[in-house]
Scaffold this active site. Sequence first.
Site, PDB file in Angstrom:
ATOM      1  N   GLU A 105     -16.899   7.141  12.815  1.00 39.53           N
ATOM      2  CA  GLU A 105     -16.407   7.061  11.440  1.00 39.53           C
ATOM      3  C   GLU A 105     -15.092   6.306  11.361  1.00 39.53           C
ATOM      4  OE1 GLU A 105     -17.513   9.667  13.065  1.00 39.53           O
ATOM      5  OE2 GLU A 105     -18.353  11.213  11.756  1.00 39.53           O
ATOM      6  N   ASN A 107     -19.171   5.436  18.134  1.00 35.34           N
ATOM      7  CA  ASN A 107     -18.137   6.085  18.954  1.00 35.34           C
ATOM      8  C   ASN A 107     -17.952   5.313  20.250  1.00 35.34           C
ATOM      9  OD1 ASN A 107     -20.756   7.172  19.488  1.00 35.34           O
ATOM     10  ND2 ASN A 107     -19.890   8.918  20.549  1.00 35.34           N
ATOM     11  N   CYS A 159     -15.429  14.801  12.101  1.00 35.80           N
ATOM     12  CA  CYS A 159     -14.382  15.691  12.617  1.00 35.80           C
ATOM     13  C   CYS A 159     -13.164  15.644  11.689  1.00 35.80           C
ATOM     14  CB  CYS A 159     -13.985  15.283  14.036  1.00 35.80           C
ATOM     15  SG  CYS A 159     -12.902  13.839  14.112  1.00 35.80           S
ATOM     16  N   CYS A 184     -14.064   8.156  17.340  1.00 31.27           N
ATOM     17  CA  CYS A 184     -15.324   8.451  16.653  1.00 31.27           C
ATOM     18  C   CYS A 184     -15.855   7.236  15.883  1.00 31.27           C
ATOM     19  CB  CYS A 184     -15.119   9.572  15.642  1.00 31.27           C
ATOM     20  SG  CYS A 184     -14.631  11.138  16.350  1.00 31.27           S
ATOM     21  N   GLU A 221     -16.082   5.880  23.837  1.00 35.15           N
ATOM     22  CA  GLU A 221     -15.409   6.867  24.682  1.00 35.15           C
ATOM     23  C   GLU A 221     -14.600   6.196  25.782  1.00 35.15           C
ATOM     24  OE1 GLU A 221     -18.521   9.614  25.835  1.00 35.15           O
ATOM     25  OE2 GLU A 221     -18.535  10.484  23.812  1.00 35.15           O
ATOM     26  N   CYS A 261     -11.253  12.270  11.422  1.00 36.06           N
ATOM     27  CA  CYS A 261     -11.988  11.270  10.639  1.00 36.06           C
ATOM     28  C   CYS A 261     -11.946  11.596   9.147  1.00 36.06           C
ATOM     29  CB  CYS A 261     -13.430  11.169  11.120  1.00 36.06           C
ATOM     30  SG  CYS A 261     -13.544  10.400  12.756  1.00 36.06           S
TER      31      CYS A 261
END
Length: 130
Positions: free
Chosen positions: A58, A45, A89, A56, A47, A92
Amino acid sequence: MGQEEVRALVEAAKAASQAAYAPYSRFRVGAAALDEHGRVHVGCNVENASYGLSVCAERNAVFAMVAAGGRRLVAMAVYTPTQEVTTPCGACRQVMMEFGKGARVVCACDSTDVMDLDTKDLLPFAFVLD
Ligand code: THU
């Protein structure tokens, strides 16, 4: 997929989590995507100070796969340094479905807790065009 291959994919996801850029949430995630050529692509991830721009692990792993020429997601491992697994999530799940309808998804963490399912379990009645 053999047990050894799954173990290696989880290890790749775990290693990728070390590179996570998560100064805001401090929640480090690593992912590893296995493509149709047997190649592994990792993501973590990343940010941003503008929180909504964070991406993310993934999705970063899937996008790395596509950038490297992979077009079919065979399996994905997700690792978080937690006692309970983290599942992908919704965004993803949709991205994983695009390249891996029925791809295996193994979620692992620092305990024996593990989830081993596929994208169709994670995203039933998905929106797909083909
Ligand atoms: N995150 C992931 O990378 N993967 C998941 O499956 C859940 C959430 C990231 C996004 C954000 O950087 C942090 O974890 C907290 O939500």
